[in-house]
Design a protein around this motif. Sequence first.
Motif, PDB file in Angstrom:
ATOM      1  N   THR A  74       2.039   4.779   0.675  1.00  0.00           N
ATOM      2  CA  THR A  74       1.747   6.250   1.518  1.00  0.00           C
ATOM      3  C   THR A  74       1.966   7.418   0.638  1.00  0.00           C
ATOM      4  O   THR A  74       1.296   8.413   0.772  1.00  0.00           O
ATOM      5  CB  THR A  74       2.413   6.044   2.830  1.00  0.00           C
ATOM      6  OG1 THR A  74       2.151   4.795   3.668  1.00  0.00           O
ATOM      7  CG2 THR A  74       2.182   7.204   3.679  1.00  0.00           C
ATOM      8  N   TRP A  88       6.667  -0.974   7.611  1.00  0.00           N
ATOM      9  CA  TRP A  88       7.010   0.368   6.889  1.00  0.00           C
ATOM     10  C   TRP A  88       8.313  -0.109   5.831  1.00  0.00           C
ATOM     11  O   TRP A  88       9.163  -0.652   6.564  1.00  0.00           O
ATOM     12  CB  TRP A  88       7.155   1.477   7.585  1.00  0.00           C
ATOM     13  CG  TRP A  88       5.659   1.967   8.251  1.00  0.00           C
ATOM     14  CD1 TRP A  88       5.620   1.858   9.599  1.00  0.00           C
ATOM     15  CD2 TRP A  88       4.769   2.463   7.472  1.00  0.00           C
ATOM     16  NE1 TRP A  88       4.438   2.434   9.690  1.00  0.00           N
ATOM     17  CE2 TRP A  88       3.686   2.823   8.561  1.00  0.00           C
ATOM     18  CE3 TRP A  88       4.330   2.807   6.213  1.00  0.00           C
ATOM     19  CZ2 TRP A  88       2.490   3.294   8.235  1.00  0.00           C
ATOM     20  CZ3 TRP A  88       3.075   3.311   6.098  1.00  0.00           C
ATOM     21  CH2 TRP A  88       2.186   3.617   6.983  1.00  0.00           C
ATOM     22  N   THR A 127      -0.708   1.411   9.449  1.00  0.00           N
ATOM     23  CA  THR A 127      -1.244   1.685   8.056  1.00  0.00           C
ATOM     24  C   THR A 127      -1.415   3.165   8.151  1.00  0.00           C
ATOM     25  O   THR A 127      -1.381   3.914   9.068  1.00  0.00           O
ATOM     26  CB  THR A 127      -2.335   1.044   7.838  1.00  0.00           C
ATOM     27  OG1 THR A 127      -3.524   1.238   8.947  1.00  0.00           O
ATOM     28  CG2 THR A 127      -2.157  -0.602   7.824  1.00  0.00           C
ATOM     29  N   PHE A 128      -1.923   3.715   6.773  1.00  0.00           N
ATOM     30  CA  PHE A 128      -2.581   5.036   6.567  1.00  0.00           C
ATOM     31  C   PHE A 128      -1.452   6.044   6.845  1.00  0.00           C
ATOM     32  O   PHE A 128      -1.899   6.916   7.663  1.00  0.00           O
ATOM     33  CB  PHE A 128      -4.040   5.079   7.175  1.00  0.00           C
ATOM     34  CG  PHE A 128      -4.910   4.054   6.981  1.00  0.00           C
ATOM     35  CD1 PHE A 128      -5.175   4.093   5.593  1.00  0.00           C
ATOM     36  CD2 PHE A 128      -5.375   3.140   7.737  1.00  0.00           C
ATOM     37  CE1 PHE A 128      -6.044   3.003   5.101  1.00  0.00           C
ATOM     38  CE2 PHE A 128      -6.283   2.326   7.312  1.00  0.00           C
ATOM     39  CZ  PHE A 128      -6.863   2.285   6.144  1.00  0.00           C
ATOM     40  N   GLY A 129      -0.408   6.046   6.735  1.00  0.00           N
ATOM     41  CA  GLY A 129       0.680   6.968   6.967  1.00  0.00           C
ATOM     42  C   GLY A 129       0.658   8.363   6.120  1.00  0.00           C
ATOM     43  O   GLY A 129       0.124   8.234   4.821  1.00  0.00           O
ATOM     44  N   THR A 130       1.051   9.531   6.731  1.00  0.00           N
ATOM     45  CA  THR A 130       0.965  10.706   5.878  1.00  0.00           C
ATOM     46  C   THR A 130       2.412  11.556   6.376  1.00  0.00           C
ATOM     47  O   THR A 130       2.605  11.342   7.710  1.00  0.00           O
ATOM     48  CB  THR A 130      -0.196  11.512   5.950  1.00  0.00           C
ATOM     49  OG1 THR A 130       0.017  12.574   5.028  1.00  0.00           O
ATOM     50  CG2 THR A 130      -0.492  11.997   7.440  1.00  0.00           C
ATOM     51  N   ASN A 135       0.825  -1.232   0.065  1.00  0.00           N
ATOM     52  CA  ASN A 135      -0.161   0.211  -0.271  1.00  0.00           C
ATOM     53  C   ASN A 135       0.731   1.424   0.056  1.00  0.00           C
ATOM     54  O   ASN A 135       1.660   1.348   0.948  1.00  0.00           O
ATOM     55  CB  ASN A 135      -0.854   0.124   1.079  1.00  0.00           C
ATOM     56  CG  ASN A 135      -2.075   1.109   1.048  1.00  0.00           C
ATOM     57  OD1 ASN A 135      -2.069   1.926   0.209  1.00  0.00           O
ATOM     58  ND2 ASN A 135      -2.922   1.086   1.961  1.00  0.00           N
ATOM     59  N   ARG A 183       7.695   6.329   1.195  1.00  0.00           N
ATOM     60  CA  ARG A 183       7.192   5.339   2.061  1.00  0.00           C
ATOM     61  C   ARG A 183       5.941   4.533   1.891  1.00  0.00           C
ATOM     62  O   ARG A 183       5.139   5.332   1.102  1.00  0.00           O
ATOM     63  CB  ARG A 183       6.916   6.028   3.516  1.00  0.00           C
ATOM     64  CG  ARG A 183       6.565   5.294   4.450  1.00  0.00           C
ATOM     65  CD  ARG A 183       7.380   5.467   5.881  1.00  0.00           C
ATOM     66  NE  ARG A 183       8.847   5.911   5.830  1.00  0.00           N
ATOM     67  CZ  ARG A 183       9.213   6.663   6.796  1.00  0.00           C
ATOM     68  NH1 ARG A 183       8.544   7.285   7.713  1.00  0.00           N
ATOM     69  NH2 ARG A 183      10.601   7.298   6.592  1.00  0.00           N
ATOM     70  N   PHE A 224       0.868   7.929  11.444  1.00  0.00           N
ATOM     71  CA  PHE A 224       0.335   6.808  11.007  1.00  0.00           C
ATOM     72  C   PHE A 224      -0.785   6.437  11.951  1.00  0.00           C
ATOM     73  O   PHE A 224      -0.834   6.755  13.242  1.00  0.00           O
ATOM     74  CB  PHE A 224       1.065   5.832  10.590  1.00  0.00           C
ATOM     75  CG  PHE A 224       2.109   5.473  11.855  1.00  0.00           C
ATOM     76  CD1 PHE A 224       1.747   4.451  12.543  1.00  0.00           C
ATOM     77  CD2 PHE A 224       3.272   6.335  12.051  1.00  0.00           C
ATOM     78  CE1 PHE A 224       2.627   4.080  13.544  1.00  0.00           C
ATOM     79  CE2 PHE A 224       4.071   5.807  13.184  1.00  0.00           C
ATOM     80  CZ  PHE A 224       3.739   4.876  13.894  1.00  0.00           C
TER      81      PHE A 224
END
Length: 173
Positions: A86, A109, A132-135, A84, A96, A145
């Motif tokens: 990021t 990661w 998950t769902f990092g920025t 996935n 990333r 995240f």
Amino acid sequence: GGVQSISNTRHSLLVAGEAGELDEVELGSLARRPILLPTGVTGGVAAWDPQGRRIAMVSPDSLTVFEPGKTTASFQAHFPGPTNLTGWDPEGRHLRFVVWETKADVTHWWDLTEGNTAAQPLPHFSPNPRETFGTWSSDGRFFAFEGGTSGQTQIWVADLHGTRPRSYQVTDR
């Protein structure tokens, strides 16, 4: 399908079609131009780098980085599970992404740093098996995240390299 990414510098969108093709849509005129994918690359989630020079694309278990118009990728690798994207840090030096190892039900990661020919796994930033769902923060100094297990989610913030992570609990309102 749908909108994948907006370029900071090219004033265009990356738009994916239902058959895995990728197009660039100019924001002013809405002119749509197909982007040829490198040989052997199938469609997936894609993102421009901050300078609008490269595109990163993940498909089920791989990551590809390429420049539009070139038939070969500058980076391509396969991973041991679903991948996935990021995204890039604001300078475009770090890409990333997270890889989910389905058998162990754990995520890791990974970081592809500009100039490196291989992506590097990063240590877990939190004690949670799934992150998950990092920025990235707008200055690239921090990475935020989600980490947690079913029913308990925490938002974590770490520095660029994942050191000194801090968390706060997310509760339903």
